[in-house]
Design an enzyme around this catalytic site. Structure first.
Site, PDB file in Angstrom:
ATOM      1  N   GLU B  64      22.548-108.175 -70.085  1.00 36.26           N
ATOM      2  CA  GLU B  64      22.133-109.570 -70.034  1.00 36.26           C
ATOM      3  C   GLU B  64      20.688-109.742 -70.476  1.00 36.26           C
ATOM      4  O   GLU B  64      19.843-108.891 -70.213  1.00 36.26           O
ATOM      5  CB  GLU B  64      22.268-110.105 -68.607  1.00 36.26           C
ATOM      6  CG  GLU B  64      23.693-110.111 -68.106  1.00 36.26           C
ATOM      7  CD  GLU B  64      23.796-110.521 -66.645  1.00 36.26           C
ATOM      8  OE1 GLU B  64      24.839-111.067 -66.280  1.00 36.26           O
ATOM      9  OE2 GLU B  64      22.844-110.293 -65.878  1.00 36.26           O
ATOM     10  N   ASP B 235      27.200-110.981 -57.458  1.00 35.04           N
ATOM     11  CA  ASP B 235      26.321-111.475 -58.508  1.00 35.04           C
ATOM     12  C   ASP B 235      26.953-111.456 -59.885  1.00 35.04           C
ATOM     13  O   ASP B 235      26.260-111.518 -60.887  1.00 35.04           O
ATOM     14  CB  ASP B 235      25.006-110.704 -58.513  1.00 35.04           C
ATOM     15  CG  ASP B 235      25.227-109.220 -58.769  1.00 35.04           C
ATOM     16  OD1 ASP B 235      26.391-108.816 -58.943  1.00 35.04           O
ATOM     17  OD2 ASP B 235      24.241-108.478 -58.793  1.00 35.04           O
TER      18      ASP B 235
END
Lengths: 352, 352
Positions: B64, B235
């Site tokens: 990410e 998450d």
């Protein structure tokens, strides 16, 4: 399982390392070999996870992240574009990038990419021109003689046989700089006093100007039949170089249509105006140049796959040239769950 | 215009530098001061250019890029999440990040962020708990005793007065590691053999497990009235820790709703289930804890502003502690238009 040494270390290619790598390999060979990587990656276009760049715009410029992945490797580039930077002695564009292993997410290479972007841009232009430029062209007009110009000249010499250059820049000092840097490298160089003069006899016109506004570097009457235009200066919204009428007479080739519609010369055209993506020409799915009178336009804005290819090329040169330093970038505790203990042991080792 | 020296240099904080910075400042003070930066940035939430993270998913994990900007500074973090990495001695999560000047696009700091992310996650948890946890709570259950656990313990000790810890992990070795690392740091520590046991008498429950699946670490009957739940392990899509019934009894606080809907515990709930963003509590626009019997849940997934705050904090410590090295990251030719000439001069200087 074999323990892997130095999991914390990521090779880093600095600006100095990159300059020495270019010098060790030779600029023309570097450009040619890199073009091979770019072409190979474009050939397997459909394997890539493609996204448009992620841009943060401000009044003074833009900061972009350009990710790309083929499922085995992941790359991204950080790049800024700030036209006013030259007023304070800074570069308009600086960049660095990272290559990582998709299977583990671990970075494999961190590299400067200001120089590398200049190289990959020129290499990509030459790849496109091999499919699009008129056969046998040996003369190129180079409009805009800034940071990109010499790289373009050398890529087109090495890969297309360009030996005659006609240079023009709005600032004669830039033309003089370009001519000086290319002296002795095998070109017949003609500095020109106008764009009209520069395009005389050129089979390829490369535009690489830096104005952040809709400029008209080339007007319709300057572009004769059979020309290939390599337009690399228009690369963000509001920044174009070509008169719209030229676009209407050209067959237009792009890297990635959704991005080029926003950033390229074709932002001047309706969203349904036909374009051909370069990878389709490379794979043979679409024709490149089809006739001697055709005007071809490579509306290049720079795409993340080219940066992916460039980082892959540099990574493959690390072992042979050893031009990198080892960066302590990744935490590597003996027990992955024991990050805090690693800090405590650092204290103990310091105290001891 | 004053010439700016060393435009090519970017300070780099390595893993070793970061460990020494934590040790020099002291972990609790680092966490407390960092929490001040996080809270200050959340307080001016509306100044930030917010985007969800840009994720590249693969079978084994995710890479990410998390950008954030307040218009003056720009930050991004590179972070991976690969649960299987521990099998080969690698970290599940590693990260590094960059802070840049929006006005020029020039990087100002490159830093390891594996350790820094652990610190900012704990600091953010403690910021939220100051608004949400029951007053006077001095006992915290810590479910999941991996890499994040000690940082959570220290942040809650420094900022909320937690002095009693009840530890549980599915792997007793992790609990033993956590207890060992925290020994002598001012806690009364009780290792527990079940989650039911661990939550006894705790005013705050922190869940920080690492399973990449919809797990049910906490079931409804374990959570009594008045508890604050600090849920940091869920998450990403498909990774949650709490039974849905707990969510339905709780007032739910999040960092950034659009991201948490996808990645947080609330991915189990309808998209219109009410949430309160933390910044609204910090600015007083929304209430935090309103009663002694209320169950509050901080459904934390980690947001780019926290990384921005963390990089800003480290940048502000560079001059005092001098724990960094100088990285030759940016090309800096004497004439910004003369990138190629810079390479040629490098050859001349080498030959000479």
């Amino acid at each position: 399982m074999t323990p892997i040494p130095n999991l914390n270390i990521v090779p880093f290619v600095s600006v100095d390392d990159m300059m020495r790598l270019v010098l060790a390999i030779g600029a023309e060979r570097f450009l040619t070999d890199l073009a091979g990587y770019v072409e190979a990656d474009y050939r397997r276009w459909e394997q890539f996870d493609k996204t448009s760049r992620v841009a943060a715009h401000s009044l003074d410029g833009v900061i972009e992240l350009m990710p790309a992945s083929d499922g085995a490797l992941y790359a991204f580039k950080y790049v800024n574009g700030h036209p006013k930077n030259t007023r304070t002695g800074r570069q308009t564009v600086t960049a660095f990038g990272l290559l990582a292993d998709v299977a583990t997410g671990y970075p494999m290479l961190l590299s400067e990419m200001t120089i590398l972007t200049a190289l990959r841009t020129a290499a990509t232009s030459a790849v496109a021109a091999r499919y699009l430029a008129p056969k046998g062209a040996d003369c190129m007009a180079l409009i805009g003689n800034g940071a990109q110009s010499e790289f373009q000249a050398l890529a087109f010499k090495a890969m297309l046989g360009i030996t005659r250059l006609r240079l023009y820049d709005i600032d004669p000092a830039a033309t003089a700089k370009c001519a000086r840097n290319l002296a002795g490298l095998g070109f017949a160089i003609t500095p020109c006093h106008s764009i009209e003069d520069a395009v005389q006899g050129a089979g390829i016109i490369t535009t690489a100007t830096a104005d952040k506004q809709n400029a008209t570097i080339l007007t319709d009457n300057m572009v004769g039949a059979g020309i290939h235009i390599n337009a690399i200066g228009g690369d963000c919204p509001g920044k174009t170089e070509l008169h719209r009428d030229i676009l209407l007479r050209s067959d237009i080739f792009v890297e990635y249509t959704p991005q080029t519609r926003i950033e390229g010369e074709i932002q001047q055209l309706p969203a349904d105006h036909p374009t051909t993506e370069l990878w389709r020409v490379i794979t043979g799915a679409a024709p490149g140049r089809t006739g001697a009178g055709q005007i071809t336009l490579f509306d290049s804005v720079g795409f993340a796959i080219e940066d992916f290819s460039a980082l892959r090329y540099v990574r493959d040169r690390l072992q042979e040239y050893r031009l990198y330093q080892e960066l302590d970038l990744l935490a590597d505790p003996d027990d992955p769950r024991d990050l805090f203990g690693m800090i405590q042991r650092c204290a103990a080792s310091t105290a001891g």
